[in-house]
Design a protein around this motif. Structure first.
Motif, PDB file in Angstrom:
ATOM      1  N   CYS A  99      -0.901   2.283  -5.758  1.00 52.44           N
ATOM      2  CA  CYS A  99      -1.626   2.295  -4.484  1.00 52.44           C
ATOM      3  C   CYS A  99      -0.616   2.222  -3.339  1.00 52.44           C
ATOM      4  O   CYS A  99       0.211   1.304  -3.302  1.00 52.44           O
ATOM      5  N   PRO A 100      -0.650   3.156  -2.391  1.00 52.56           N
ATOM      6  CA  PRO A 100       0.315   3.139  -1.273  1.00 52.56           C
ATOM      7  C   PRO A 100       0.167   1.924  -0.357  1.00 52.56           C
ATOM      8  O   PRO A 100       1.071   1.638   0.423  1.00 52.56           O
ATOM      9  N   ILE A 101      -0.940   1.204  -0.460  1.00 57.14           N
ATOM     10  CA  ILE A 101      -1.150   0.052   0.426  1.00 57.14           C
ATOM     11  C   ILE A 101      -0.586  -1.226  -0.196  1.00 57.14           C
ATOM     12  O   ILE A 101       0.235  -1.921   0.408  1.00 57.14           O
ATOM     13  N   CYS A 102      -1.007  -1.547  -1.429  1.00 54.84           N
ATOM     14  CA  CYS A 102      -0.541  -2.795  -2.070  1.00 54.84           C
ATOM     15  C   CYS A 102       0.630  -2.571  -3.008  1.00 54.84           C
ATOM     16  O   CYS A 102       1.233  -3.534  -3.479  1.00 54.84           O
ATOM     17  N   LEU A 103       0.941  -1.301  -3.320  1.00 55.46           N
ATOM     18  CA  LEU A 103       2.052  -0.918  -4.197  1.00 55.46           C
ATOM     19  C   LEU A 103       1.874  -1.411  -5.631  1.00 55.46           C
ATOM     20  O   LEU A 103       2.831  -1.506  -6.395  1.00 55.46           O
ATOM     21  N   ASP A 152     -10.685  -1.908  -2.403  1.00 53.60           N
ATOM     22  CA  ASP A 152     -10.535  -3.117  -1.581  1.00 53.60           C
ATOM     23  C   ASP A 152      -9.405  -2.949  -0.569  1.00 53.60           C
ATOM     24  O   ASP A 152      -9.521  -3.370   0.589  1.00 53.60           O
ATOM     25  N   CYS A 153      -8.310  -2.354  -0.996  1.00 48.34           N
ATOM     26  CA  CYS A 153      -7.172  -2.146  -0.097  1.00 48.34           C
ATOM     27  C   CYS A 153      -7.556  -1.238   1.062  1.00 48.34           C
ATOM     28  O   CYS A 153      -7.242  -1.534   2.230  1.00 48.34           O
ATOM     29  N   LEU A 154      -8.254  -0.152   0.760  1.00 55.22           N
ATOM     30  CA  LEU A 154      -8.619   0.795   1.809  1.00 55.22           C
ATOM     31  C   LEU A 154      -9.653   0.196   2.762  1.00 55.22           C
ATOM     32  O   LEU A 154      -9.584   0.407   3.985  1.00 55.22           O
TER      33      LEU A 154
END
Length: 280
Positions: A183-187, A208-210
């Motif tokens: 995931c580019p947000i939480c890696l 959830d991250c998005l």
């Protein structure tokens, strides 16, 4: 003469203070003066006592008790009959401003008034704090009502246009996306059962991250395509997905290359980081 009953003292008189009741006493003079003030049991020859210079005399309950004990001891030891007295003699004429009982009452009143005043002050400060906090909560409630409504609407649009699916389901449909492992947000690396949202620009993230990201940044974290309410609402209400994508394309070249780049991105012929908008 009884010191407690005087308001004016002269140097030719000797005054006494009866301490039978073991009270504390204080006498304030209208000026600084020299005087002898001592327990009769400590020195019966009081005129030979040490001269003190100050504007008051004071005796505590402990001093009174010590004086009484000393006089009783002397009376028993030497068969005397001294009374429990302090004796006083001044070297000048002075006036007594107040005695200990008046001062005690005055100090008690001051203490009570001060305590009540401080209590009221603390109550007022606490009440002001509570009112301010309550007002802040009310302002936040009404101030955030429109943004909260918009947030709810946005989440509904996301659920409609970017429905949640598992990573396994996504890769089964679009094997070209299998190279995106985290995931580019939480890696965090994707797992088969992780819940995913896919944007119209073909980038996907943990749901959830998005959701958290869009609360503060209404753009795609990867390519910065718009994910705001207006854009999603426009795409959601467009009957023809391809037409909707063309309306959001930024150039004629993007429109003409739409079909081929969609296949490249989704089915893995070649990867492209700048893919145009693709409906999923």
């Amino acid at each position: 003469m009884d010191l407690a009953s005087q308001d004016q003292l002269d140097p030719v008189s000797i005054y006494y203070l009866n301490i039978t009741e073991l009270n504390s006493f204080r006498f304030d003079f209208n000026e600084r003066c020299g005087f002898i003030f001592q327990c009769l049991g400590k020195n019966p020859f009081y005129l030979r006592g040490e001269l003190e210079y100050q504007s008051f005399i004071e005796i505590s309950k402990e001093d009174s008790k010590m004086c009484v004990d000393q006089i009783h001891s002397n009376n028993e030891q030497f068969s005397l009959n001294f009374q429990t007295l302090y004796v006083f003699n001044s070297n000048s004429q002075v006036g007594i401003l107040s005695d200990q009982s008046d001062g005690s009452n005055r100090n008690t009143i001051i203490y009570i008034v001060t305590s009540i005043g401080l209590s009221f002050l603390l109550i007022i400060i606490f009440a002001c704090f509570k009112c301010k906090k309550r007002a802040s909560q009310v302002n936040n409630l009404f101030g955030n009502s429109s943004s909260m409504s918009q947030k709810i609407t946005l989440i509904r649009q996301m659920n409609k246009f970017m429905p949640i699916q598992t990573f396994e389901e996504l890769i089964r449909k679009f094997p070209g996306l299998s190279d995106d492992l985290c995931c580019p947000i939480c890696l965090e690396n994707y797992q088969q059962d992780h819940k995913i949202r896919v944007s119209y620009c073909t980038h996907f993230f943990h749901s959830d991250c998005l959701d958290l990201w869009i609360e503060k940044n209404e753009i795609c974290p990867t390519c910065r395509s718009s994910l705001n309410y207006e854009t999603l609402n426009k795409l959601t209400n467009t009957d023809n997905n391809d037409d909707g994508l063309y309306q959001n394309a930024s150039s004629t070249k993007q429109i003409s290359n739409y079909s081929s780049q969609k296949k490249i991105r989704l089915f893995g012929e070649h990867k492209s980081a700048n893919s145009p908008a693709v409906p999923l």
